[in-house]
Design a protein around this motif. Structure first.
Motif, short mmCIF file in Angstrom:
data_model
loop_
_atom_site.label_atom_id
_atom_site.label_comp_id
_atom_site.label_asym_id
_atom_site.label_seq_id
_atom_site.Cartn_x
_atom_site.Cartn_y
_atom_site.Cartn_z
N ALA A 48 0.78 -1.23 0.00
CA ALA A 48 0.00 0.00 0.00
C ALA A 48 0.82 1.29 0.00
O ALA A 48 0.25 2.37 0.13
CB ALA A 48 -0.95 0.00 1.20
N HIS A 49 2.10 1.22 -0.21
CA HIS A 49 2.91 2.45 -0.21
C HIS A 49 2.52 3.40 -1.34
O HIS A 49 2.76 4.60 -1.25
CB HIS A 49 4.40 2.12 -0.30
CG HIS A 49 4.93 1.50 0.95
ND1 HIS A 49 5.05 2.18 2.12
CD2 HIS A 49 5.33 0.24 1.20
CE1 HIS A 49 5.52 1.38 3.06
NE2 HIS A 49 5.70 0.19 2.52
N HIS A 50 1.93 2.86 -2.39
CA HIS A 50 1.53 3.69 -3.52
C HIS A 50 0.01 3.71 -3.69
O HIS A 50 -0.49 3.99 -4.76
CB HIS A 50 2.19 3.19 -4.80
CG HIS A 50 3.68 3.17 -4.70
ND1 HIS A 50 4.44 4.31 -4.75
CD2 HIS A 50 4.55 2.15 -4.51
CE1 HIS A 50 5.71 4.00 -4.60
NE2 HIS A 50 5.80 2.70 -4.46
N TYR A 51 -0.71 3.39 -2.63
CA TYR A 51 -2.17 3.37 -2.68
C TYR A 51 -2.74 4.63 -2.06
O TYR A 51 -2.22 5.15 -1.08
CB TYR A 51 -2.75 2.18 -1.91
CG TYR A 51 -2.48 0.82 -2.50
CD1 TYR A 51 -1.94 0.65 -3.76
CD2 TYR A 51 -2.78 -0.32 -1.77
CE1 TYR A 51 -1.71 -0.61 -4.28
CE2 TYR A 51 -2.55 -1.58 -2.28
CZ TYR A 51 -2.02 -1.72 -3.54
OH TYR A 51 -1.79 -2.98 -4.04
N ARG A 52 -3.83 5.10 -2.64
CA ARG A 52 -4.59 6.18 -2.06
C ARG A 52 -6.04 5.68 -1.97
O ARG A 52 -6.62 5.26 -2.96
CB ARG A 52 -4.53 7.42 -2.94
CG ARG A 52 -5.28 8.58 -2.36
CD ARG A 52 -5.04 9.87 -3.13
NE ARG A 52 -4.49 9.63 -4.45
CZ ARG A 52 -4.96 10.16 -5.58
NH1 ARG A 52 -5.98 10.97 -5.55
NH2 ARG A 52 -4.41 9.91 -6.74
N VAL A 53 -6.60 5.72 -0.79
CA VAL A 53 -7.99 5.30 -0.62
C VAL A 53 -8.87 6.42 -1.14
O VAL A 53 -8.78 7.56 -0.69
CB VAL A 53 -8.30 4.98 0.86
CG1 VAL A 53 -9.77 4.68 1.04
CG2 VAL A 53 -7.46 3.81 1.33
N ALA A 62 -12.19 1.53 -1.92
CA ALA A 62 -11.82 1.90 -3.28
C ALA A 62 -10.42 2.48 -3.20
O ALA A 62 -10.15 3.38 -2.40
CB ALA A 62 -12.81 2.93 -3.83
N ILE A 63 -9.53 1.93 -4.01
CA ILE A 63 -8.11 2.28 -3.92
C ILE A 63 -7.59 2.69 -5.29
O ILE A 63 -7.92 2.08 -6.30
CB ILE A 63 -7.30 1.07 -3.39
CG1 ILE A 63 -7.71 0.79 -1.95
CG2 ILE A 63 -5.81 1.33 -3.48
CD1 ILE A 63 -7.12 -0.49 -1.38
N PHE A 64 -6.75 3.72 -5.30
CA PHE A 64 -6.07 4.15 -6.52
C PHE A 64 -4.58 3.92 -6.32
O PHE A 64 -4.01 4.36 -5.33
CB PHE A 64 -6.35 5.64 -6.79
CG PHE A 64 -5.64 6.17 -7.99
CD1 PHE A 64 -6.03 5.78 -9.27
CD2 PHE A 64 -4.59 7.05 -7.86
CE1 PHE A 64 -5.37 6.26 -10.38
CE2 PHE A 64 -3.93 7.54 -8.96
CZ PHE A 64 -4.32 7.15 -10.23
N ASN A 65 -3.96 3.21 -7.26
CA ASN A 65 -2.52 2.96 -7.21
C ASN A 65 -1.84 4.10 -7.96
O ASN A 65 -1.97 4.22 -9.18
CB ASN A 65 -2.18 1.61 -7.85
CG ASN A 65 -0.72 1.25 -7.67
OD1 ASN A 65 0.15 2.10 -7.68
ND2 ASN A 65 -0.46 -0.03 -7.52
N THR A 68 0.77 2.88 -10.77
CA THR A 68 0.28 2.30 -12.02
C THR A 68 -0.92 3.06 -12.60
O THR A 68 -1.35 2.75 -13.71
CB THR A 68 -0.16 0.84 -11.80
OG1 THR A 68 -1.26 0.82 -10.88
CG2 THR A 68 0.98 -0.01 -11.28
N ASN A 69 -1.44 4.04 -11.86
CA ASN A 69 -2.63 4.79 -12.27
C ASN A 69 -3.83 3.89 -12.52
O ASN A 69 -4.58 4.10 -13.47
CB ASN A 69 -2.34 5.65 -13.50
CG ASN A 69 -1.41 6.80 -13.19
OD1 ASN A 69 -1.47 7.38 -12.11
ND2 ASN A 69 -0.53 7.11 -14.12
N LYS A 70 -4.02 2.89 -11.67
CA LYS A 70 -5.14 1.97 -11.81
C LYS A 70 -6.00 2.01 -10.54
O LYS A 70 -5.49 2.22 -9.45
CB LYS A 70 -4.66 0.55 -12.07
CG LYS A 70 -3.97 0.45 -13.42
CD LYS A 70 -3.63 -0.96 -13.79
CE LYS A 70 -2.97 -0.92 -15.16
NZ LYS A 70 -2.46 -2.15 -15.59
N HIS A 71 -7.29 1.78 -10.75
CA HIS A 71 -8.25 1.75 -9.66
C HIS A 71 -8.56 0.31 -9.27
O HIS A 71 -8.67 -0.56 -10.13
CB HIS A 71 -9.56 2.45 -10.07
CG HIS A 71 -9.39 3.92 -10.26
ND1 HIS A 71 -9.52 4.82 -9.24
CD2 HIS A 71 -9.07 4.64 -11.36
CE1 HIS A 71 -9.31 6.04 -9.70
NE2 HIS A 71 -9.04 5.96 -10.99
#
Length: 130
Positions: A48-53, A62-65, A68-71
């Motif tokens: 989750a270091h590159h995840y934004r809830v 719901a998470i945005f990476n 990778t710019n993926k949901h």
């Protein structure tokens, strides 16, 4: 009469030992689930270091990476706790999960409640960076 008493004693011993074995099996399953839940928390927090809830509901995050710019959604797919995308691709974290609940405690900190098919319940906290 003696044979009946001996036979009854053997049946009683068998019943007692099978109950003991059942308890040992249940304890081993609980211990295994504790380990798996702890591994899930560590793995998710490492990933989750590159995840934004981007959204929280009772049964999914719901998470945005950002790398990778993926949901993604972190939630149940059948009895599998997965991180999955709309195209069907997913990362499996835990199996035999019957119920899932998320609650935001503080920014980046979420409480997760897991109930397994064997009725074991775990409440853990996960930290997801933005």
């Amino acid at each position: 009469m003696v044979a009946l008493v001996v036979f009854s004693g053997i049946l009683l011993a068998f019943a007692i030992s099978s109950q003991g074995l059942q308890r040992v099996k249940q304890q081993q399953e609980n211990d295994t689930q504790v380990i798996l839940v702890n591994q899930f928390i560590k793995r998710l927090e490492n990933d989750a270091h590159h995840y934004r809830v981007t959204g929280v509901s009772e049964d999914a995050l719901a998470i945005f990476n950002t790398r990778t710019n993926k949901h993604y959604l972190l939630g149940l797919k059948g009895y599998c706790l997965c991180l999955y995308r709309s195209d069907g691709k997913f990362i499996s974290y835990l199996l035999r999960v019957k119920y899932l609940n998320f609650k935001e405690i503080a920014p980046h900190l979420y409480q997760i409640t897991l109930k397994f098919t064997n009725e074991a319940v775990f409440k853990e906290e996960i930290y997801i960076n933005e």
